[in-house]
Design a protein around this motif. Structure first.
Motif, PDB file in Angstrom:
ATOM      1  N   ALA A   1       0.772  -1.068  -0.139  1.00 24.87           N
ATOM      2  CA  ALA A   1      -0.046   0.074   0.035  1.00 24.87           C
ATOM      3  C   ALA A   1       0.912   1.167  -0.067  1.00 24.87           C
ATOM      4  N   ASP A   2       0.539   2.203  -0.906  1.00 23.93           N
ATOM      5  CA  ASP A   2       1.123   3.477  -0.927  1.00 23.93           C
ATOM      6  C   ASP A   2       0.130   4.561  -0.422  1.00 23.93           C
ATOM      7  N   TYR A   3       0.473   5.903  -0.616  1.00 27.26           N
ATOM      8  CA  TYR A   3      -0.238   6.851  -0.076  1.00 27.26           C
ATOM      9  C   TYR A   3      -1.348   6.986  -0.808  1.00 27.26           C
ATOM     10  N   GLU A   4      -1.048   6.894  -2.313  1.00 27.89           N
ATOM     11  CA  GLU A   4      -2.246   6.950  -3.194  1.00 27.89           C
ATOM     12  C   GLU A   4      -3.321   5.888  -2.995  1.00 27.89           C
ATOM     13  N   PHE A   5      -2.717   4.625  -2.838  1.00 24.55           N
ATOM     14  CA  PHE A   5      -3.789   3.766  -2.620  1.00 24.55           C
ATOM     15  C   PHE A   5      -4.608   4.039  -1.241  1.00 24.55           C
ATOM     16  N   SER A   6      -3.949   4.398  -0.417  1.00 25.36           N
ATOM     17  CA  SER A   6      -4.365   4.953   0.789  1.00 25.36           C
ATOM     18  C   SER A   6      -5.735   6.002   0.710  1.00 25.36           C
ATOM     19  N   GLU A   7      -5.471   6.779   0.051  1.00 23.75           N
ATOM     20  CA  GLU A   7      -6.355   8.020  -0.310  1.00 23.75           C
ATOM     21  C   GLU A   7      -7.625   7.324  -1.241  1.00 23.75           C
ATOM     22  N   LEU A   8      -7.181   6.413  -2.055  1.00 18.73           N
ATOM     23  CA  LEU A   8      -8.274   5.852  -2.867  1.00 18.73           C
ATOM     24  C   LEU A   8      -9.076   5.008  -1.806  1.00 18.73           C
ATOM     25  N   LEU A   9      -8.672   4.429  -0.781  1.00 18.24           N
ATOM     26  CA  LEU A   9      -9.619   3.746   0.155  1.00 18.24           C
ATOM     27  C   LEU A   9     -10.468   4.553   0.766  1.00 18.24           C
ATOM     28  N   LEU A  10      -9.919   5.755   1.221  1.00 19.23           N
ATOM     29  CA  LEU A  10     -10.680   6.926   1.961  1.00 19.23           C
ATOM     30  C   LEU A  10     -11.725   7.491   1.067  1.00 19.23           C
ATOM     31  N   TYR A  11     -11.487   7.549   0.032  1.00 19.36           N
ATOM     32  CA  TYR A  11     -12.394   8.305  -1.129  1.00 19.36           C
ATOM     33  C   TYR A  11     -13.515   7.233  -1.281  1.00 19.36           C
ATOM     34  N   GLU A  12     -13.017   5.887  -1.664  1.00 19.48           N
ATOM     35  CA  GLU A  12     -14.379   4.765  -1.556  1.00 19.48           C
ATOM     36  C   GLU A  12     -15.282   4.755  -0.513  1.00 19.48           C
ATOM     37  N   ALA A  13     -14.487   5.010   0.923  1.00 21.12           N
ATOM     38  CA  ALA A  13     -15.567   5.086   1.860  1.00 21.12           C
ATOM     39  C   ALA A  13     -16.330   6.506   1.970  1.00 21.12           C
ATOM     40  N   SER A  14     -15.913   7.538   1.314  1.00 20.02           N
ATOM     41  CA  SER A  14     -16.651   8.657   1.228  1.00 20.02           C
ATOM     42  C   SER A  14     -17.835   8.736   0.256  1.00 20.02           C
ATOM     43  N   ILE A  15     -17.619   7.751  -0.649  1.00 20.45           N
ATOM     44  CA  ILE A  15     -18.793   7.561  -1.645  1.00 20.45           C
ATOM     45  C   ILE A  15     -19.888   6.741  -1.019  1.00 20.45           C
ATOM     46  N   MET A  16     -19.197   5.814   0.078  1.00 14.44           N
ATOM     47  CA  MET A  16     -20.531   4.944   0.343  1.00 14.44           C
ATOM     48  C   MET A  16     -21.184   5.958   1.559  1.00 14.44           C
ATOM     49  N   VAL A  17     -20.442   6.616   2.312  1.00 17.65           N
ATOM     50  CA  VAL A  17     -21.167   7.676   3.121  1.00 17.65           C
ATOM     51  C   VAL A  17     -22.301   8.415   2.502  1.00 17.65           C
ATOM     52  N   GLU A  18     -21.841   9.278   1.368  1.00 23.00           N
ATOM     53  CA  GLU A  18     -22.685   9.905   0.562  1.00 23.00           C
ATOM     54  C   GLU A  18     -24.022   9.029  -0.089  1.00 23.00           C
ATOM     55  N   ALA A  19     -23.718   7.647  -0.155  1.00 26.10           N
ATOM     56  CA  ALA A  19     -24.766   6.880  -0.506  1.00 26.10           C
ATOM     57  C   ALA A  19     -25.678   6.573   0.554  1.00 26.10           C
ATOM     58  N   GLY A  20     -25.346   6.836   1.853  1.00 28.14           N
ATOM     59  CA  GLY A  20     -26.192   6.500   3.066  1.00 28.14           C
ATOM     60  C   GLY A  20     -25.634   5.018   3.297  1.00 28.14           C
ATOM     61  N   LYS A  21     -24.778   4.532   3.128  1.00 26.56           N
ATOM     62  CA  LYS A  21     -24.239   3.152   3.384  1.00 26.56           C
ATOM     63  C   LYS A  21     -23.235   3.109   4.390  1.00 26.56           C
ATOM     64  N   PHE A  22     -23.465   3.701   5.818  1.00 24.62           N
ATOM     65  CA  PHE A  22     -22.742   3.798   6.906  1.00 24.62           C
ATOM     66  C   PHE A  22     -22.162   2.594   7.420  1.00 24.62           C
ATOM     67  N   LYS A  23     -22.974   1.738   7.778  1.00 18.22           N
ATOM     68  CA  LYS A  23     -22.100   0.489   8.237  1.00 18.22           C
ATOM     69  C   LYS A  23     -21.355  -0.319   7.368  1.00 18.22           C
ATOM     70  N   GLU A  24     -21.513  -0.234   5.831  1.00 16.64           N
ATOM     71  CA  GLU A  24     -20.726  -0.540   4.800  1.00 16.64           C
ATOM     72  C   GLU A  24     -19.362   0.242   4.888  1.00 16.64           C
ATOM     73  N   ALA A  25     -19.684   1.517   5.028  1.00 22.78           N
ATOM     74  CA  ALA A  25     -18.334   2.350   5.081  1.00 22.78           C
ATOM     75  C   ALA A  25     -17.432   2.165   6.216  1.00 22.78           C
ATOM     76  N   LEU A  26     -18.108   1.737   7.403  1.00 23.76           N
ATOM     77  CA  LEU A  26     -17.328   1.588   8.528  1.00 23.76           C
ATOM     78  C   LEU A  26     -16.711   0.301   8.660  1.00 23.76           C
ATOM     79  N   SER A  27     -17.502  -0.863   8.177  1.00 21.24           N
ATOM     80  CA  SER A  27     -16.677  -1.997   7.891  1.00 21.24           C
ATOM     81  C   SER A  27     -15.517  -1.990   6.848  1.00 21.24           C
ATOM     82  N   HIS A  28     -15.646  -1.078   5.929  1.00 22.25           N
ATOM     83  CA  HIS A  28     -14.646  -0.957   4.854  1.00 22.25           C
ATOM     84  C   HIS A  28     -13.306  -0.446   5.487  1.00 22.25           C
ATOM     85  N   ILE A  29     -13.614   0.696   6.306  1.00 16.72           N
ATOM     86  CA  ILE A  29     -12.406   1.380   6.587  1.00 16.72           C
ATOM     87  C   ILE A  29     -11.567   0.606   7.908  1.00 16.72           C
TER      88      ILE A  29
END
Length: 315
Positions: free
Chosen positions: A183-211
């Motif tokens: 994992a590098d920093y760019e991949f790390s930011e990608l994971l956080l971005y993915e979680a932010s999309i889940m939050v915007e979609a209202g998928k809070f539990k999935e986002a928490l599990s993801h991070i």
């Protein structure tokens, strides 16, 4: 960009024009362009005239720039270089719709040109042509499926259109291609971005599990903690949220947002109880001012006066 119909010597000079433009050596680029155009055989060479015009534009000689670019275009209407350069001139004058038309004309003659497609996509998102932006980013992905930027760019296009599931599918497909890589920093930011999309979609539990499942790969610890604290609160896990925000408070005792989130996580809507929580935080970091300031914000009347008087007495 490549010049067509030029012999080796002139083609070498044309490449130098491009290099000078990229390095902002405009006077040198102008010199090389004039060398090509001084030859009677190539004095109307469209792509050289276009590049000369682009260089003149960078030197502030706008009228001459347009004259040369239009002259070059008249001499070679089938050149993607001439149309691309004309689009760059239009963009520099903030004529974005005209620039987009030029880029599209350029793509008629070189439909897979990455630079033109990138320039087109930037103007499409700037002018809020989201459908066009999505199509262009998809084309870029198809042309460079091995590059991270292509996947992320297409996911962003889907995200901006509210197609959250499709955006997540694109990012998850890309992540599968990265399995086994450190994992590098760019991949790390990608994971956080993915979680932010889940939050915007209202998928809070999935986002928490993801991070949590990618905790070791997310290198930005502070962003991880902030997102975790917020998500715990959103799904009603208030004690876990309070614990996370207390950890964040220890990292930065002057951050008012951490203090406010910590108090809210305790479900203390009573002002007196909230003020007591602030004082507890103050005891952990006596030199911090933010807990006291937030307590003042919550207090009124006699409570406010007592807090202020207590501070003065300490002094």
């Amino acid at each position: 960009m490549m010049a067509k119909d030029l012999p080796p010597r002139e083609n070498t000079l044309f490449k130098r024009i491009l290099k000078c433009y990229e390095n902002k050596q405009y006077k040198s680029g102008l010199k090389h362009a004039r060398q090509i155009l001084s030859n009677s055989k190539f004095q109307e060479h469209g792509e050289t005239l276009a590049m000369m015009g682009l260089t003149l534009n960078c030197l502030g000689r706008k009228d001459e720039a347009y004259d040369n670019v239009k002259r070059g275009l008249r001499n070679n209407l089938r050149s993607h270089v001439c149309w691309h350069v004309f689009g760059l001139l239009q963009r520099s004058d903030k004529k974005y719709e005209e620039a987009i038309k030029c880029y599209r004309n350029a793509l008629k003659w070189d439909k897979d040109n990455l630079q033109i497609l990138r320039d087109l996509s930037l103007l499409q998102i700037q002018t809020r042509d989201l459908d066009g932006y999505k199509m262009t980013r998809h084309q870029l992905l198809m042309l460079r499926a091995n590059q991270r930027a292509g996947w992320v760019g297409y996911a962003i296009a889907l995200h901006t259109m509210g197609e959250y599931e499709n955006a997540l599918n694109v990012l998850q497909t890309f992540r599968k291609t990265q399995e086994g890589k450190p994992a590098d920093y760019e991949f790390s930011e990608l994971l956080l971005y993915e979680a932010s999309i889940m939050v915007e979609a209202g998928k809070f539990k999935e986002a928490l599990s993801h991070i949590y499942s990618h905790r070791d790969s997310i290198l930005d610890i502070q962003s991880w903690l902030e997102m975790a604290g917020d998500l715990h609160a959103r799904i009603g896990e208030h004690q876990d949220s309070a614990d996370v925000f207390e950890t964040l408070y220890h990292r930065n005792p002057e951050n008012a947002t951490y203090i406010e989130s910590y108090v809210r996580a305790h479900n203390h809507y009573n002002a007196e109880e909230s003020i007591q929580l602030c004082q507890n935080l103050q005891d952990l970091h006596p030199r911090a001012e933010a807990p006291f300031n937030y307590a003042l914000k919550l207090s009124t009347g006699s409570t406010f006066r007592k807090l202020v008087d207590g501070t003065y007495n300490d002094n």
